[in-house]
Design an enzyme around this catalytic site. Structure first.
Site, PDB file in Angstrom:
ATOM      1  N   ASP A  10       7.097  -0.420   3.012  1.00  0.00           N
ATOM      2  CA  ASP A  10       6.140  -0.147   1.935  1.00  0.00           C
ATOM      3  C   ASP A  10       4.861  -0.912   2.303  1.00  0.00           C
ATOM      4  OD1 ASP A  10       5.263   0.503  -0.777  1.00  0.00           O
ATOM      5  OD2 ASP A  10       5.617  -1.601  -1.220  1.00  0.00           O
ATOM      6  N   LEU A  11       3.740  -0.587   1.672  1.00  0.00           N
ATOM      7  CA  LEU A  11       2.481  -1.257   2.038  1.00  0.00           C
ATOM      8  C   LEU A  11       2.118  -2.368   1.046  1.00  0.00           C
ATOM      9  CD1 LEU A  11      -0.005  -1.395   3.892  1.00  0.00           C
ATOM     10  CD2 LEU A  11      -1.032   0.430   2.528  1.00  0.00           C
ATOM     11  N   ASP A  12       1.748  -1.954  -0.179  1.00  0.00           N
ATOM     12  CA  ASP A  12       1.320  -2.942  -1.167  1.00  0.00           C
ATOM     13  C   ASP A  12       2.513  -3.807  -1.594  1.00  0.00           C
ATOM     14  OD1 ASP A  12       0.110  -4.352  -3.231  1.00  0.00           O
ATOM     15  OD2 ASP A  12       0.472  -2.765  -4.685  1.00  0.00           O
ATOM     16  N   THR A  18      -2.348  -5.848  -2.147  1.00  0.00           N
ATOM     17  CA  THR A  18      -3.492  -5.120  -2.717  1.00  0.00           C
ATOM     18  C   THR A  18      -3.390  -5.036  -4.238  1.00  0.00           C
ATOM     19  OG1 THR A  18      -2.294  -3.154  -1.998  1.00  0.00           O
ATOM     20  CG2 THR A  18      -4.247  -3.732  -0.749  1.00  0.00           C
ATOM     21  N   LYS A  46       3.106  -1.549 -10.178  1.00  0.00           N
ATOM     22  CA  LYS A  46       3.435  -1.747  -8.760  1.00  0.00           C
ATOM     23  C   LYS A  46       4.330  -0.627  -8.247  1.00  0.00           C
ATOM     24  CE  LYS A  46       2.545  -6.613  -8.289  1.00  0.00           C
ATOM     25  NZ  LYS A  46       3.040  -7.964  -8.028  1.00  0.00           N
ATOM     26  N   GLY A  47       3.903   0.005  -7.174  1.00  0.00           N
ATOM     27  CA  GLY A  47       4.693   1.075  -6.558  1.00  0.00           C
ATOM     28  C   GLY A  47       4.573   2.412  -7.278  1.00  0.00           C
ATOM     29  N   ARG A  50      -1.047   6.707  -8.705  1.00  0.00           N
ATOM     30  CA  ARG A  50      -2.317   6.481  -9.418  1.00  0.00           C
ATOM     31  C   ARG A  50      -2.325   7.181 -10.789  1.00  0.00           C
ATOM     32  NH1 ARG A  50      -7.331   8.378  -6.116  1.00  0.00           N
ATOM     33  NH2 ARG A  50      -6.108   7.278  -4.541  1.00  0.00           N
ATOM     34  N   SER A 115       4.439   4.626   1.751  1.00  0.00           N
ATOM     35  CA  SER A 115       3.654   4.066   0.639  1.00  0.00           C
ATOM     36  C   SER A 115       3.229   5.134  -0.346  1.00  0.00           C
ATOM     37  CB  SER A 115       2.401   3.391   1.216  1.00  0.00           C
ATOM     38  OG  SER A 115       1.451   3.110   0.211  1.00  0.00           O
ATOM     39  N   ALA A 116       3.116   4.749  -1.616  1.00  0.00           N
ATOM     40  CA  ALA A 116       2.622   5.683  -2.644  1.00  0.00           C
ATOM     41  C   ALA A 116       1.105   5.821  -2.590  1.00  0.00           C
ATOM     42  CB  ALA A 116       3.022   5.167  -4.025  1.00  0.00           C
ATOM     43  N   SER A 117       0.449   4.949  -1.834  1.00  0.00           N
ATOM     44  CA  SER A 117      -1.017   4.896  -1.886  1.00  0.00           C
ATOM     45  C   SER A 117      -1.709   5.964  -1.050  1.00  0.00           C
ATOM     46  CB  SER A 117      -1.511   3.522  -1.428  1.00  0.00           C
ATOM     47  OG  SER A 117      -2.930   3.517  -1.411  1.00  0.00           O
ATOM     48  N   ASN A 119      -4.680   5.566  -0.303  1.00  0.00           N
ATOM     49  CA  ASN A 119      -5.630   4.765   0.473  1.00  0.00           C
ATOM     50  C   ASN A 119      -4.962   4.031   1.634  1.00  0.00           C
ATOM     51  OD1 ASN A 119      -8.129   5.117  -1.145  1.00  0.00           O
ATOM     52  ND2 ASN A 119      -6.856   4.233  -2.761  1.00  0.00           N
ATOM     53  N   LYS A 146       7.947   7.775  -6.071  1.00  0.00           N
ATOM     54  CA  LYS A 146       9.138   6.938  -6.131  1.00  0.00           C
ATOM     55  C   LYS A 146       9.504   6.780  -7.608  1.00  0.00           C
ATOM     56  CE  LYS A 146       7.194   4.224  -2.298  1.00  0.00           C
ATOM     57  NZ  LYS A 146       6.565   2.967  -1.909  1.00  0.00           N
ATOM     58  N   GLU A 170      10.880  -2.981   0.525  1.00  0.00           N
ATOM     59  CA  GLU A 170      10.169  -2.611  -0.709  1.00  0.00           C
ATOM     60  C   GLU A 170      10.032  -3.799  -1.654  1.00  0.00           C
ATOM     61  OE1 GLU A 170       8.677  -0.755  -2.866  1.00  0.00           O
ATOM     62  OE2 GLU A 170       8.544   1.164  -1.860  1.00  0.00           O
ATOM     63  N   ASP A 171       8.904  -3.843  -2.370  1.00  0.00           N
ATOM     64  CA  ASP A 171       8.717  -4.898  -3.372  1.00  0.00           C
ATOM     65  C   ASP A 171       8.899  -4.373  -4.797  1.00  0.00           C
ATOM     66  OD1 ASP A 171       6.276  -3.365  -3.235  1.00  0.00           O
ATOM     67  OD2 ASP A 171       5.370  -4.918  -4.493  1.00  0.00           O
TER      68      ASP A 171
HETATM   69  P1  B16 Z   1      -3.638   4.608  -4.702  1.00  0.00           P
HETATM   70  P2  B16 Z   1       2.774   0.995  -2.375  1.00  0.00           P
HETATM   71  C1  B16 Z   1       1.200   1.662  -4.430  1.00  0.00           C
HETATM   72  O1  B16 Z   1       1.331   1.212  -3.109  1.00  0.00           O
HETATM   73  C2  B16 Z   1       0.773   0.507  -5.331  1.00  0.00           C
HETATM   74  O2  B16 Z   1       1.817  -0.462  -5.407  1.00  0.00           O
HETATM   75  C3  B16 Z   1       0.508   1.025  -6.719  1.00  0.00           C
HETATM   76  O3  B16 Z   1       0.082  -0.037  -7.561  1.00  0.00           O
HETATM   77  C4  B16 Z   1      -0.572   2.119  -6.644  1.00  0.00           C
HETATM   78  O4  B16 Z   1      -0.824   2.662  -7.937  1.00  0.00           O
HETATM   79  C5  B16 Z   1      -0.095   3.218  -5.694  1.00  0.00           C
HETATM   80  O5  B16 Z   1       0.158   2.658  -4.418  1.00  0.00           O
HETATM   81  C6  B16 Z   1      -1.136   4.327  -5.543  1.00  0.00           C
HETATM   82  O6  B16 Z   1      -2.275   3.794  -4.898  1.00  0.00           O
HETATM   83  O7  B16 Z   1      -4.344   4.633  -6.019  1.00  0.00           O
HETATM   84  O8  B16 Z   1      -4.357   3.792  -3.643  1.00  0.00           O
HETATM   85  O9  B16 Z   1      -3.291   5.981  -4.205  1.00  0.00           O
HETATM   86  O10 B16 Z   1       3.386  -0.220  -2.989  1.00  0.00           O
HETATM   87  O11 B16 Z   1       3.606   2.253  -2.548  1.00  0.00           O
HETATM   88  O12 B16 Z   1       2.353   0.770  -0.938  1.00  0.00           O
HETATM   89 MG    MG Z   2       4.816  -1.835  -3.018  1.00  0.00          MG
END
Ligand code: B16
Ligand code: MG
Length: 217
Positions: A10-12, A18, A46-47, A50, A115-117, A119, A146, A170-171
């Site tokens: 996982d990233l964040d 972040t 977290k996780g 958006r 990662s869910a992000s 970005n 997730k 994963e966190d």
């Molecule tokens: P974005 P992960 C997740 O990252 C974050 O933990 C979560 O807080 C955030 O809302 C999600 O990414 C979406 O991020 O707005 O940048 O697309 O923990 O899955 O790496």
């Molecule tokens: Mg995470």
């Protein structure tokens, strides 16, 4: 037990923190809408994707808006967030992560980001870790958040390994659940009380070897 062939990160919360930037940007949005948003509230995001994060935030504030307004708010939050992450440097990589990625590579295992992000590619570029990853599955490539296993199953597929041959780091509780739904082994990164469903939990990667990690699950 099948031999482990890939590690999915996982990233964040696992590679970088972040969450503090997400928090600043969500708080600014909440304040502009006339309510407060605490660090404790931020834990709920977290996780989480958006769109779902915005819904949780609006529930906390007791606010309701139409779809168009929600898109506008999510975009506004994301612009502020992108402003923060654009300033990130490799100094923000969490302790022991770079050394661990190098030893995982040296051990001949595949390295995948799950990662869910949306970005994630920008963050990986800013912290200069992209070259370690055999596959990057992020919020742009999945349609189900997730705890749905989609992100990790796509990761295994992209790395050309079976789900049973993967360990996920994963966190977030939803992330551990997603990995278990994918039939993968799980190592939580964080508080063992919170991540009690994981097969093992570590506080971070510093001081650990890849062989120690493999023995945990
Ligand atoms: P974005 P992960 C997740 O990252 C974050 O933990 C979560 O807080 C955030 O809302 C999600 O990414 C979406 O991020 O707005 O940048 O697309 O923990 O899955 O790496
Ligand atoms: Mg995470």
């Amino acid at each position: 037990m099948s031999k482990v062939k890939a590690l999915i990160f996982d990233l964040d919360g696992v590679i970088v923190d972040t969450a503090k930037y997400h928090y600043k940007a969500w708080k600014a949005l909440a304040n502009s809408l006339g309510f407060d948003f605490t660090e404790q509230d931020n834990e709920l995001l977290k996780g989480v994707s958006r769109v779902r994060s915005l819904e949780i935030l609006l529930e906390i504030g007791g606010k309701n808006f139409d779809e168009q307004k929600k898109i506008e708010f999510a975009n506004r939050k994301n612009s502020e967030y992108v402003g923060y992450i654009s300033q990130m440097t490799p100094d923000e990589i969490l302790p022991g992560v770079t050394e661990m990625l190098q030893s995982v590579k040296d051990a001949g295992l595949k390295i995948v980001l799950g990662s869910a992000s949306k970005n994630a590619p920008l963050i990986l570029e800013k912290i200069n870790l992209e070259h370690f990853f055999d596959a990057v599955i992020d919020g742009n490539k999945v349609s189900k958040a997730k705890p749905d296993p989609e992100v990790f199953l796509k990761g295994a597929n992209a790395a050309n390994v079976d789900p049973e041959q993967c360990i996920v780091f994963e966190d977030a509780i939803a992330g551990i659940e997603a990995a278990q739904n994918a039939k993968m082994k799980t190592i939580g990164v964080g508080d063992p009380q919170v991540l009690r469903n994981a097969d093992a939990v570590i506080s971070g990667f510093a001081g650990l070897t890849v062989h120690e990690l493999l023995k945990m699950v």
